[in-house]
Design a protein around this motif. Sequence first.
Motif, mmCIF file in Angstrom:
data_model
loop_
_atom_site.group_PDB
_atom_site.id
_atom_site.type_symbol
_atom_site.label_atom_id
_atom_site.label_comp_id
_atom_site.label_asym_id
_atom_site.label_seq_id
_atom_site.Cartn_x
_atom_site.Cartn_y
_atom_site.Cartn_z
ATOM 1 N N GLU A 1 -3.229 4.853 9.502
ATOM 2 C CA GLU A 1 -2.497 5.806 8.648
ATOM 3 C C GLU A 1 -1.066 5.325 8.427
ATOM 4 O OE1 GLU A 1 -2.556 9.776 10.150
ATOM 5 O OE2 GLU A 1 -4.601 10.159 9.458
ATOM 6 N N ASP A 2 -0.467 4.811 9.502
ATOM 7 C CA ASP A 2 0.898 4.287 9.410
ATOM 8 C C ASP A 2 0.950 3.120 8.414
ATOM 9 O OD1 ASP A 2 3.678 3.706 10.392
ATOM 10 O OD2 ASP A 2 2.666 1.872 11.055
ATOM 11 N N VAL A 3 -0.075 2.271 8.450
ATOM 12 C CA VAL A 3 -0.142 1.136 7.521
ATOM 13 C C VAL A 3 -0.161 1.648 6.074
ATOM 14 C CG1 VAL A 3 -1.633 -0.715 6.657
ATOM 15 C CG2 VAL A 3 -1.251 -0.467 9.120
ATOM 16 N N LEU A 4 -1.014 2.649 5.829
ATOM 17 C CA LEU A 4 -1.136 3.146 4.452
ATOM 18 C C LEU A 4 0.158 3.795 3.971
ATOM 19 C CD1 LEU A 4 -4.609 4.741 3.763
ATOM 20 C CD2 LEU A 4 -3.721 2.500 3.142
ATOM 21 N N ARG A 5 0.815 4.512 4.888
ATOM 22 C CA ARG A 5 2.054 5.188 4.499
ATOM 23 C C ARG A 5 3.155 4.185 4.144
ATOM 24 N NH1 ARG A 5 0.667 9.767 7.642
ATOM 25 N NH2 ARG A 5 1.122 8.699 9.589
ATOM 26 N N HIS A 6 3.143 3.035 4.809
ATOM 27 C CA HIS A 6 4.205 2.045 4.570
ATOM 28 C C HIS A 6 3.630 0.749 4.018
ATOM 29 C CE1 HIS A 6 5.603 4.695 7.923
ATOM 30 N NE2 HIS A 6 6.597 4.849 7.071
ATOM 31 N N LEU A 7 2.590 0.874 3.201
ATOM 32 C CA LEU A 7 1.872 -0.309 2.730
ATOM 33 C C LEU A 7 2.778 -1.344 2.050
ATOM 34 C CD1 LEU A 7 -0.920 -1.596 2.678
ATOM 35 C CD2 LEU A 7 -1.403 -0.385 0.557
ATOM 36 N N PRO A 8 3.646 -0.938 1.111
ATOM 37 C CA PRO A 8 4.481 -1.954 0.442
ATOM 38 C C PRO A 8 5.365 -2.717 1.432
ATOM 39 C CG PRO A 8 4.571 0.142 -0.726
ATOM 40 C CD PRO A 8 3.852 0.405 0.555
ATOM 41 N N ASP A 9 5.941 -2.003 2.408
ATOM 42 C CA ASP A 9 6.806 -2.655 3.400
ATOM 43 C C ASP A 9 6.030 -3.689 4.212
ATOM 44 O OD1 ASP A 9 8.705 -0.938 2.493
ATOM 45 O OD2 ASP A 9 8.472 0.505 4.138
ATOM 46 N N TYR A 10 4.868 -3.273 4.704
ATOM 47 C CA TYR A 10 4.088 -4.195 5.539
ATOM 48 C C TYR A 10 3.605 -5.404 4.732
ATOM 49 C CZ TYR A 10 4.092 -0.855 9.388
ATOM 50 O OH TYR A 10 4.465 -0.021 10.396
ATOM 51 N N LEU A 11 3.267 -5.163 3.463
ATOM 52 C CA LEU A 11 2.793 -6.284 2.635
ATOM 53 C C LEU A 11 3.916 -7.282 2.378
ATOM 54 C CD1 LEU A 11 0.417 -4.447 0.126
ATOM 55 C CD2 LEU A 11 -0.226 -6.158 1.834
ATOM 56 N N GLU A 12 5.114 -6.767 2.170
ATOM 57 C CA GLU A 12 6.250 -7.676 1.949
ATOM 58 C C GLU A 12 6.561 -8.476 3.211
ATOM 59 O OE1 GLU A 12 9.541 -5.496 0.302
ATOM 60 O OE2 GLU A 12 8.400 -5.063 -1.535
ATOM 61 N N GLN A 13 6.494 -7.782 4.359
ATOM 62 C CA GLN A 13 6.724 -8.465 5.633
ATOM 63 C C GLN A 13 5.653 -9.544 5.852
ATOM 64 O OE1 GLN A 13 6.146 -6.050 9.107
ATOM 65 N NE2 GLN A 13 7.260 -7.455 10.466
ATOM 66 N N LEU A 14 4.408 -9.184 5.527
ATOM 67 C CA LEU A 14 3.304 -10.129 5.677
ATOM 68 C C LEU A 14 3.525 -11.351 4.788
ATOM 69 C CD1 LEU A 14 0.409 -10.595 6.897
ATOM 70 C CD2 LEU A 14 -0.486 -9.538 4.812
ATOM 71 N N GLU A 15 3.903 -11.091 3.547
ATOM 72 C CA GLU A 15 4.129 -12.199 2.615
ATOM 73 C C GLU A 15 5.236 -13.140 3.125
ATOM 74 O OE1 GLU A 15 5.944 -11.246 -1.204
ATOM 75 O OE2 GLU A 15 4.737 -12.802 -2.187
#
Lengths: 296, 476
Positions: free
Chosen positions: B59-73
């Motif tokens: 749920e935390d991932v979905l709520r902050h999806l753009p942030d985590y994706l940018e960090q991943l990138e």
Amino acid sequence: MQKSSFSTPPRRVALFVTCMADMLYPGVGIAATELLERQGIEVVFPMEQTCCGQPAFNAGYRDEARVLARRFLQVFGPMVENGSVQAIVAPSGSCVTMTSHFYDVLFEDSKEQPLRQLAQRLASVTFELTEFLVDVLGVTDTHARLEGTVTYHPCCHLLRELGVDEQPRKLLAAVDGAQVVELPDAVDCCGFGGLFAVKNAGISGAMGRRKADNLARSGADVVAMCDVSCMTHINGILSREKIDCRAVHIAEILNGQLGSRLHPPEEEPPMTLERPRRWQDATAADAAAKGEKGGD
Amino acid sequence: MAVINLEAPFKERVANALGDSHLAPAVVRATDRMLQARHKAMNSIDGEGLRTQTRQMKEDVLRHLPDYLEQLERNFQANGIVVHWARDGVEAGEIVRGIGLQNGAKTVVKSKSMATEEIHLNHVLEQAGLKVVETDLGEYIIQLAGEPPSHIVAPVIHKRLEEIAEIFHEKLDMPRTMDPTEITSAARVRLRNEFFGAQMGVSGCNFAIAETGTICIVTNEGNGRMVSSMPKVYVVVMGIEKVVPTVEDALLQLQALTRSSTGQQMTVYCSMTSGPRQPDQPDGPEQVHVVLMDNGRLQMLERGYGEALLCVRCGACLNVCPVYQEIGGHAYGSTYNGPIGAVISPALAPEIARFKELPHATTLCGACRDVCPVKIDLPRLLVDLRSDLVEAKTNPRVEQLAIQGYVKAMSSREMYERGGKFASVASNLLAGLTGGEIKWMPPPLNGWTDHRDFPPFAKKSFREWWEERQKLRNRE
């Protein structure tokens, strides 16, 4: 949904008989009434009640379902709100799930909050019959007698939405003379699923036949359950497949409506399960009771 | 053996599945085995706690999806991994094909991946002249048979040993054998040669760790490790919801995944890739590419089905589903089947009507919700979809009229009671013709009587009994 706890035991309850029991299985409604009355409960039956609207809700027709949900809340709401009944009891896990859980979904919209709150207040005092008998009244034995082999099928809404399973099993275990056997893969859905039974009749039939095979393997004479909808489907399959087992509503067993023996001795006329006691018998019994009363 | 035609109408696919007498027994046997293993694996630990924690993390991932994706990138790039973004399946396919052609790839080895099934990647690559070899044993078998997978984690669940033996005999020209070890050995020899000769490896991704820029793939056969380490180019296709924040989160999801799907306490292989081969490392790919793919996932969030993006693709809901057990996966006609497939197939599709039959092909029994490692409320999502389908006016007009008629009749006591009387008379007449039970009803109700009898309505209803009793009592 948090259920109310009662500081003093409820004395008057409204019976929500459900449209299917009303029209197809009056014996189930009679059994529910008599079981409650024998516990000293006064039963009220609001004549304006019809259907909870689940078929429309499950099929995705929410506007249509809301029409019937509003009607249910209009019929039962005032009785609960003004304290003339302390609880609503229904002989169906599925219809209780509809009124207690799915009305909450139907009235999610912000402008529907008053109805949603009313539905929630009603939900806290709405019980499936065996849940009410065991959890609220503390009944564990209805003093019924039935010689024969009995098994139990937990209907999905009752089991998974209401979390009611121990209660009906406890009541069945107390039936004098009954040998209660386990049903293989008992928790598997029977395949009824409302409109699913017609829309996806092939899959529904296959699931039903799997349930029927398990019933045959269990060796039970009757399978008890807490919903007449699943019961209709299971009986329809058993009858079509000519399997020697019948589905009954648990209230019919608990109220002694199947007679006292499923396998009568030779000399007695055979008991027929196909004909549960209907209203005519009850009226005759009532008339007899009245006659006795008059002699007092 | 039933003919598998995913383009056939839903009713026909279901009829084919039900008509195959070997299908349900094969599926039931395999799914029951996985479920029993799951039960044991979840009960040997605090299974409920694991489900709750995994759900919170996702749920935390979905709520902050753009942030985590940018960090991943960022962390992928810092590790030397090339990041590609794909809006849809066509774009994702073109990116992978482009990488293959640029590197002069002739043979592509693949590790089992639902994301690449979703975008029909094999077809795209084959059209471009590349040879694609599935290296998971189950996937290899169905690739030989020319079929799509029928289960998220057990792609060949619908086939019996006899059928597999026949496929190997026919396609690989080996003598007929019913010995699974012999069949597996034959596949192993052939796959090993493909690994040595392939220029490109392609896999999906079970989860990618944002804080370290790491790709994780979970397999039991070791083929995933070969795919990700032997060819000089390694390409990963992942849905954007597969990101997890930390290494601990990855381990949490790994637990939930293996225990729920195959009932293993730990997978045999969990291969982690944090970049291409470094100068001081003995082996590994020279290039690593990740395709981060949306393909309907953001639209799913917008449509209100975001909860289904929590899915870790364990397949437990398929295993426990009595509908899936009867019809198997192919009848669903979609890459994703079973309860989760019935939700995400229409939710991911550009038009939800594309898979309009699937949300109705369930009894809403709720068994799927009880086994889901992230507690997705699948029955709720299914009724929500049914409601959206009604709003999109995809339901038959006759059904709408029937529902409206029923609601009207149930809206007044008078009509309800009169309707009941009519049904009583009519049904007792019908039942009288066939000796007690109704054996035939006109369409569309023949769906009922094709499979089961129906009882006649009571001659006197409960409410009539009640009223008579009240009258008697009032007279006293």
